[in-house]
Design an enzyme around this catalytic site. Structure first.
Site, mmCIF file in Angstrom:
data_model
loop_
_atom_site.group_PDB
_atom_site.id
_atom_site.type_symbol
_atom_site.label_atom_id
_atom_site.label_comp_id
_atom_site.label_asym_id
_atom_site.label_seq_id
_atom_site.Cartn_x
_atom_site.Cartn_y
_atom_site.Cartn_z
ATOM 1 N N GLY A 1 0.826 -1.205 0.000
ATOM 2 C CA GLY A 1 0.000 0.000 0.000
ATOM 3 C C GLY A 1 0.859 1.253 0.000
ATOM 4 O O GLY A 1 1.987 1.244 -0.504
ATOM 5 N N SER A 2 0.321 2.308 0.578
ATOM 6 C CA SER A 2 0.991 3.609 0.495
ATOM 7 C C SER A 2 2.108 3.733 1.522
ATOM 8 O O SER A 2 2.139 3.020 2.529
ATOM 9 C CB SER A 2 -0.020 4.725 0.722
ATOM 10 O OG SER A 2 -0.432 4.719 2.086
ATOM 11 N N GLY B 1 0.413 4.887 4.909
ATOM 12 C CA GLY B 1 -0.247 3.818 5.657
ATOM 13 C C GLY B 1 0.723 2.745 6.099
ATOM 14 O O GLY B 1 0.627 2.220 7.216
ATOM 15 N N GLY B 2 1.678 2.422 5.243
ATOM 16 C CA GLY B 2 2.651 1.390 5.570
ATOM 17 C C GLY B 2 3.547 1.807 6.720
ATOM 18 O O GLY B 2 3.834 1.016 7.616
ATOM 19 N N GLU C 1 5.441 -3.232 1.349
ATOM 20 C CA GLU C 1 5.817 -2.712 0.036
ATOM 21 C C GLU C 1 5.073 -1.402 -0.105
ATOM 22 O O GLU C 1 3.836 -1.378 -0.113
ATOM 23 C CB GLU C 1 5.428 -3.720 -1.037
ATOM 24 C CG GLU C 1 6.018 -3.389 -2.381
ATOM 25 C CD GLU C 1 4.949 -3.297 -3.428
ATOM 26 O OE1 GLU C 1 4.579 -2.161 -3.771
ATOM 27 O OE2 GLU C 1 4.469 -4.357 -3.880
ATOM 28 N N CYS D 1 2.382 -0.038 -8.611
ATOM 29 C CA CYS D 1 3.508 0.390 -7.769
ATOM 30 C C CYS D 1 4.792 0.416 -8.583
ATOM 31 O O CYS D 1 5.786 0.988 -8.161
ATOM 32 C CB CYS D 1 3.656 -0.507 -6.550
ATOM 33 S SG CYS D 1 3.578 -2.239 -6.931
#
Lengths: 475, 475
Positions: free
Chosen positions: B201-202, B205-206, B225, B259
């Site tokens: 994800g982002s 958020g990650g 990731e 991504c």
């Protein structure tokens, strides 16, 4: 102490030299390690004398530890020459697959400059030229060691020998450096150019540095080997005077200053093991500990445990020394307050925990969470399968007989385990696989052969294991 | 949304079932994965229809993605059958060494229950039955998936197919579960029984979840990731209309929601690439993005970039959609404020960065820090060795020609890279090696043969690669 300006210069030099080190061959770096090993062996008497002054660990033990340390350097030289660690993987293009698959080749590359925090209890094997340094240099990472204040002069002597040996072996300047000071260590972990950290020490100190590494703007891997309880489980049929003598030797070895010291021993209720151990320990004698601070921490930890557990073999502690103490309690008491009783007490003590059934003992072991080792003493005919599985669930190494304090440096060794024994259960800090901590994979897609790292070429010029189109092939 | 009580039940079930799952054989689990793959393939039309309703990614792409996802499940089945991932290592006792070395055998074991955070942009391949789930189940870890809110109905349908297929294949109940809700996700990472987390994800958020995982009383590995810039470098001799057309196809593929989308393209100053790309893009057409939120974030990100970069191909963004935009700037401007210009803008846009010399472009690439991919477009005769090395230093995959948006699922694939592209540069989330994230080593010392995991027995009943006394041997 290293000044901030000195640290900055050391780190930026390591950063500048990193691509050069990364471009050296495994064979070149193997020669560096062997040169360092030879240089340390050549100075063994000076090194041991100084180490003994600063650590009081004794000449025979320290002489053995130098041999272990140089053996370790030579093992990592063999590991990188052998080349499996590169994980060389070649998938040829498959135009017929859906979607068509390109030529892809994957290999390990060094992470870049790494920081290594030396431990006090192994002034050679886990210090300046120890396993972390050797394994990181082996794969092409510049290393900056934060010296342990317990042996500053030895650290400097070792560093000077390492530096000179590396230079004589044509390693680039700046591939290795030593720094000193608590604040320097924190600044080192916070340095943007540092790509990973190796640490051996206490849970408290390791957690603090792990938190620094994890909360950087760019977090980095932190490989910390922290405290460990190293439970031992003795079945009723295994109780003997010999076993008690073995335990006495193990928990007092090196004044109990081993991360693999058996800290908790599950013994069958009423089998008389306490008396056998008391006999084996005899009259406890004080011995100097590594630092006055460690001795004070040991005495405090003991006092806390003694408030909750029975003292089987007692001794008044003297400042600066550790004197063997044996404690005892029951599984019921452990389960009632695991955090008070299942704590590492670094020094010559062990806690006997009486169990009424093996299941009861396993319930207590499960509460430990994570430990470097777990040892089973059983007798012929005991059914050990379930026990072995339960011990493997919480530890990195399961011993069947013997004592965990010996840690052989071989291909299959595992020195690691679930939290709190390490910060990184997927790795080891001893044995061949320790190199894995310092590399990351890079894949090359549709690369011209001339550009590929030699490990990834079809003609396999390095003569290393390669996985080709899914099939592992030997040279 | 999953309630707290439901989550607690799901996690404690996973914890109870973990030892049972860990004791299954690789062959059994390979059959589970193949059963799941077959079940998904059998429902491909229903799955794709629902996925298209929720993601608007189109039937052809989604149909291909189901095939990729089931191919991935089958690859991991082959990986565990092949058995190299176990890293089976046997050192026989060496009584003649100093000190004598015991019999030591090391193998990988599953970490235990893991949490997987699904992504929105690959509703199959990086979602409920995606690579993280497949690789963790493959090695014997129970999996709890946190559904992405972008495709809730598809998540539930996929989960029901997976659950039924696992049950029919005799996998234990509780080995797989789906949960929903933002707070549920945080509670999941904080659950003491969870041993590791996979996330796609982002960056924002990650990082937040990484911080949760790292600051637990017991920290756990977090494999995130995150965002990636995926720089492309075009040499002067490589500039062509075909290349521009390829780039246009890649940065707009899936409405730029990859991504691995090429986010920054270094092009030679004055070579006319901007005009070629503008021609290739033509009149930009809006296309629906995965969620209204993503479309809004894209528009905002674009606006920030447009304040600092020239717009070569512009378009007014419409709510809920993304319309291709091409921006341009110079290396000098990038180096003056890298944090403003070198940021992932998730959606159909790319930033051309004009360079005057290749060294100048590489200076800008070095500032990116870490990226999943880096692509080089050169022509016959260009000297690419130094460029390749520089690109490998910052990325997990270096492409020579082609475009990074395709990610083949093979043994040699590497989908990972230095921060900020991932939280864990030493691992991959795509390809055979993805299983390595979910295992930890355990060594058995002086173990009776009957107690040893089959992978470690001298007679090699599994027929897997073993390293015996330092020598890698094939079955």
């Amino acid at each position: 102490m290293t000044t901030r300006a000195e640290l900055d210069t050391i780190v930026s030099t390591a950063s500048l030299v990193a691509p050069i080190v990364a471009s050296t061959t495994d064979i070149e770096r193997a020669l560096w390690l062997e040169a360092v090993a030879d240089a340390l062996d050549a100075r063994v008497d000076d090194l041991v004398a100084l180490a003994n002054e600063e650590s009081s660990l004794g000449v025979p033990r320290l002489t053995g530890e130098v041999a272990r340390t140089t053996g370790q350097l030579r093992l990592f030289a063999r590991v990188v020459r052998e080349g499996s660690y590169l994980d060389a993987t070649i998938d040829h293009a498959d135009p017929g697959s859906t979607p068509p698959s390109p030529d892809l080749r994957r290999v390990m590359r060094p992470l870049g400059p790494v920081a290594v925090f030396a431990a006090s209890n192994f002034p050679f094997a886990f210090s300046v030229a120890g396993g972390d340094t050797a394994s990181a240099l082996a794969v092409g990472c510049p290393v900056i060691v934060k010296a342990h204040p317990g042996h500053p002069r030895l650290s400097r002597l070792t560093a000077s020998i390492v530096t000179e040996a590396l230079r004589n072996a044509d390693a680039p300047d700046g591939v290795f450096a030593l720094v000193e000071g608590v604040e320097t260590g924190i600044d080192l972990v916070n340095s943007p150019a540092i790509e990973a950290v190796g640490f051996t020490g206490s849970l408290h100190g390791g957690r603090a540095l792990f938190d620094v590494a994890s909360s950087r703007p760019k977090p980095i891997p932190f490989y910390g080997e922290l405290g460990s309880l190293n439970p031992v489980l003795v079945t009723p049929a295994a109780v003997s005077a010999d076993l008690a003598a073995g335990l006495a030797g193990s928990f007092t070895l090196g004044v109990g200053q081993f991360c693999t010291k058996p800290g908790v021993v599950f013994v069958p209720q009423g089998a008389g093991f306490e008396a056998l151990l008391a006999d084996a320990v005899g009259t406890p004698q004080p011995a100097p500990m590594l630092t006055p601070g460690l001795a004070a921490t040991f005495a405090e930890g003991l006092e806390r445990l003694q408030q909750r557990a029975e003292t089987i073999v007692g001794a008044q502690q003297e400042p600066g020394s550790g004197t063997p103490v044996v404690l005892a309690t029951t599984v019921a008491d452990v389960l009632a307050d695991p955090e008070a009783l299942l704590v590492e007490c670094f020094g010559p003590t062990t806690l006997l925990v009486r169990y009424e059934s093996v299941d009861e003992a396993l319930a207590a072991i499960a509460v430990i969470g994570g430990t470097l080792t777990a040892t089973l003493h059983a007798a012929e005919g005991d059914d050990v399968a379930d026990l072995a599985d339960a011990l493997a669930r919480v530890s990195g190494r399961v011993l069947f007989g013997g004592w965990p304090t010996g840690v052989a440096v071989t291909w299959a060794q595992q020195h690691g385990g679930p939290w709190p024994s390490t910060t990184s259960p997927t790795h080891t800090s001893v044995g061949a696989a320790a190199v894995r901590r310092w590399v990351r994979p890079v894949a090359y897609q549709s690369a011209p052969s001339a550009v590929l790292p030699p490990a990834l070429r079809d003609e396999n010029p390095l003569g290393i294991p390669q996985r080709v189109d899914g099939v592992l092939t030997l040279p």
